[in-house]
Motif scaffolding. Structure first.
Motif, PDB file in Angstrom:
ATOM      1  N   MET A 115      -4.785   7.352   9.615  1.00  0.00           N
ATOM      2  CA  MET A 115      -3.697   6.789   9.915  1.00  0.00           C
ATOM      3  C   MET A 115      -2.367   7.145   9.125  1.00  0.00           C
ATOM      4  SD  MET A 115      -4.947   2.692   9.519  1.00  0.00           S
ATOM      5  CE  MET A 115      -6.533   2.194  10.059  1.00  0.00           C
ATOM      6  N   SER A 116      -1.421   6.893   9.761  1.00  0.00           N
ATOM      7  CA  SER A 116      -0.026   7.081   8.974  1.00  0.00           C
ATOM      8  C   SER A 116       0.077   5.776   8.046  1.00  0.00           C
ATOM      9  CB  SER A 116       0.996   7.236   9.870  1.00  0.00           C
ATOM     10  OG  SER A 116       1.467   5.976  10.824  1.00  0.00           O
ATOM     11  N   LEU A 117       1.161   5.842   7.407  1.00  0.00           N
ATOM     12  CA  LEU A 117       1.430   4.547   6.769  1.00  0.00           C
ATOM     13  C   LEU A 117       2.065   3.572   7.252  1.00  0.00           C
ATOM     14  CD1 LEU A 117       1.804   3.392   3.562  1.00  0.00           C
ATOM     15  CD2 LEU A 117       3.983   4.276   3.428  1.00  0.00           C
ATOM     16  N   ASP A 118       2.682   3.800   8.428  1.00  0.00           N
ATOM     17  CA  ASP A 118       2.846   2.656   9.347  1.00  0.00           C
ATOM     18  C   ASP A 118       2.062   2.164  10.022  1.00  0.00           C
ATOM     19  OD1 ASP A 118       5.925   2.991   8.570  1.00  0.00           O
ATOM     20  OD2 ASP A 118       6.393   4.186  10.048  1.00  0.00           O
ATOM     21  N   GLU A 119       0.895   3.150  10.512  1.00  0.00           N
ATOM     22  CA  GLU A 119      -0.125   2.394  11.201  1.00  0.00           C
ATOM     23  C   GLU A 119      -0.857   1.358  10.242  1.00  0.00           C
ATOM     24  OE1 GLU A 119      -0.997   6.103  14.433  1.00  0.00           O
ATOM     25  OE2 GLU A 119      -1.767   6.187  12.320  1.00  0.00           O
ATOM     26  N   ALA A 120      -0.959   1.952   9.063  1.00  0.00           N
ATOM     27  CA  ALA A 120      -1.704   1.324   8.116  1.00  0.00           C
ATOM     28  C   ALA A 120      -1.133  -0.270   7.843  1.00  0.00           C
ATOM     29  CB  ALA A 120      -1.793   2.057   6.959  1.00  0.00           C
TER      30      ALA A 120
ATOM     31  N   ILE B 160       0.885  -1.271   0.093  1.00  0.00           N
ATOM     32  CA  ILE B 160       0.122  -0.063   0.076  1.00  0.00           C
ATOM     33  C   ILE B 160       1.005   0.955   0.166  1.00  0.00           C
ATOM     34  CG2 ILE B 160      -1.975  -1.033   1.097  1.00  0.00           C
ATOM     35  CD1 ILE B 160      -1.227   0.130   3.807  1.00  0.00           C
ATOM     36  N   GLU B 161       0.240   2.260  -0.558  1.00  0.00           N
ATOM     37  CA  GLU B 161       1.268   3.599  -0.829  1.00  0.00           C
ATOM     38  C   GLU B 161       0.036   4.558  -0.154  1.00  0.00           C
ATOM     39  OE1 GLU B 161       2.396   4.081  -4.676  1.00  0.00           O
ATOM     40  OE2 GLU B 161       0.351   4.160  -5.650  1.00  0.00           O
ATOM     41  N   LYS B 162       0.686   5.631   0.347  1.00  0.00           N
ATOM     42  CA  LYS B 162       0.088   6.985   0.811  1.00  0.00           C
ATOM     43  C   LYS B 162       0.010   7.850  -0.487  1.00  0.00           C
ATOM     44  CE  LYS B 162       0.479  10.148   4.392  1.00  0.00           C
ATOM     45  NZ  LYS B 162       1.207  10.545   5.358  1.00  0.00           N
ATOM     46  N   CYS B 163      -1.131   8.367  -0.991  1.00  0.00           N
ATOM     47  CA  CYS B 163      -1.354   9.312  -1.904  1.00  0.00           C
ATOM     48  C   CYS B 163      -2.213  10.733  -1.304  1.00  0.00           C
ATOM     49  CB  CYS B 163      -2.096   8.583  -2.989  1.00  0.00           C
ATOM     50  SG  CYS B 163      -1.379   7.013  -3.612  1.00  0.00           S
ATOM     51  N   ASN B 164      -2.021  11.643  -2.133  1.00  0.00           N
ATOM     52  CA  ASN B 164      -2.919  12.949  -1.768  1.00  0.00           C
ATOM     53  C   ASN B 164      -4.063  12.873  -2.658  1.00  0.00           C
ATOM     54  OD1 ASN B 164      -1.457  13.680   0.670  1.00  0.00           O
ATOM     55  ND2 ASN B 164      -0.003  14.444  -0.554  1.00  0.00           N
TER      56      ASN B 164
ATOM     57  N   ASP C 213      -9.795  -3.458   8.774  1.00  0.00           N
ATOM     58  CA  ASP C 213     -10.660  -3.855  10.141  1.00  0.00           C
ATOM     59  C   ASP C 213     -11.632  -2.748  10.777  1.00  0.00           C
ATOM     60  OD1 ASP C 213      -9.796  -6.666  10.158  1.00  0.00           O
ATOM     61  OD2 ASP C 213      -8.138  -6.255  11.600  1.00  0.00           O
ATOM     62  N   GLY C 214     -12.461  -2.281   9.834  1.00  0.00           N
ATOM     63  CA  GLY C 214     -13.460  -1.291  10.366  1.00  0.00           C
ATOM     64  C   GLY C 214     -12.815   0.167  10.990  1.00  0.00           C
ATOM     65  N   ILE C 215     -11.499   0.475  10.689  1.00  0.00           N
ATOM     66  CA  ILE C 215     -11.083   1.648  11.090  1.00  0.00           C
ATOM     67  C   ILE C 215     -10.711   2.653   9.704  1.00  0.00           C
ATOM     68  CG2 ILE C 215      -9.131   2.952  12.135  1.00  0.00           C
ATOM     69  CD1 ILE C 215      -8.970   0.461  14.073  1.00  0.00           C
ATOM     70  N   ALA C 216     -11.216   3.629   9.730  1.00  0.00           N
ATOM     71  CA  ALA C 216     -10.831   4.300   8.298  1.00  0.00           C
ATOM     72  C   ALA C 216      -9.410   4.700   8.260  1.00  0.00           C
ATOM     73  CB  ALA C 216     -11.613   5.616   8.754  1.00  0.00           C
TER      74      ALA C 216
END
Length: 158
Positions: free
Chosen positions: A101-106, A51-55, A94-97
């Motif tokens: 989240m940060s990328l590490d949290e995701a 997964i990657e974080k995008c804007n 798991d039901g959490i938006a």
């Protein structure tokens, strides 16, 4: 004559038992192989999905943080399920938006005990013809096939 018929019945029964034993042995060997593969997985492990974080632009004109599937690893749950594709937006884990989240949290939410379940809420990209349609995909962590994947479509558009 009766002895001959009894011997024939006995031989037929013995043949059926031998065939049944061969089936049970093959099933046992398959299960042993599956268990060996399971125990060879790291613990914790993920589902084989990058997964990657995008804007992105929000409807209000501001910026929004989103996560997208950036890759699928061959032979892992995400790829074997056939339900997840590169480009899907990851809305929830798991039901959490994910937007909070940060990328590490995701990534930490995706990883877990091998064989445990994780559920993703995904939005399909526009090019798949169902843009904005959300799907829920539940996978086992580790290397599992489509028989260990549950996919359901949300009742409403996003």
């Amino acid at each position: 004559r009766a002895r001959f018929e009894a011997a024939v019945r006995h031989a037929a029964a013995e043949k059926r038992l031998g065939e049944a034993l061969a089936e049970v042995t093959a099933e046992r060997d398959d299960l042993r192989t599956e268990l060996d593969r399971f125990y060879a997985l790291p613990n914790p492990c993920g589902v084989g999905m990058g997964i990657e974080k995008c804007n992105a632009l929000s409807p209000e004109g501001g910026h929004l943080q989103i996560f997208k599937v950036s890759g699928l690893f061959p032979g892992q749950s995400a790829e074997l399920s056939g339900a997840i594709r590169v480009g899907h937006e990851v809305l929830e884990i798991d039901g959490i938006a994910t937007h909070t989240m940060s990328l590490d949290e995701a990534r930490a939410k995706v990883a877990g005990k091998r064989g445990s379940l994780v559920t993703f809420k995904l939005s399909q990209p526009e090019e798949e013809g169902a843009a904005g349609r959300a799907i829920l995909v539940t996978l086992k962590r580790g290397s599992w096939g489509p028989e260990h994947c549950v996919v359901s479509t949300e009742d409403r558009d996003l």
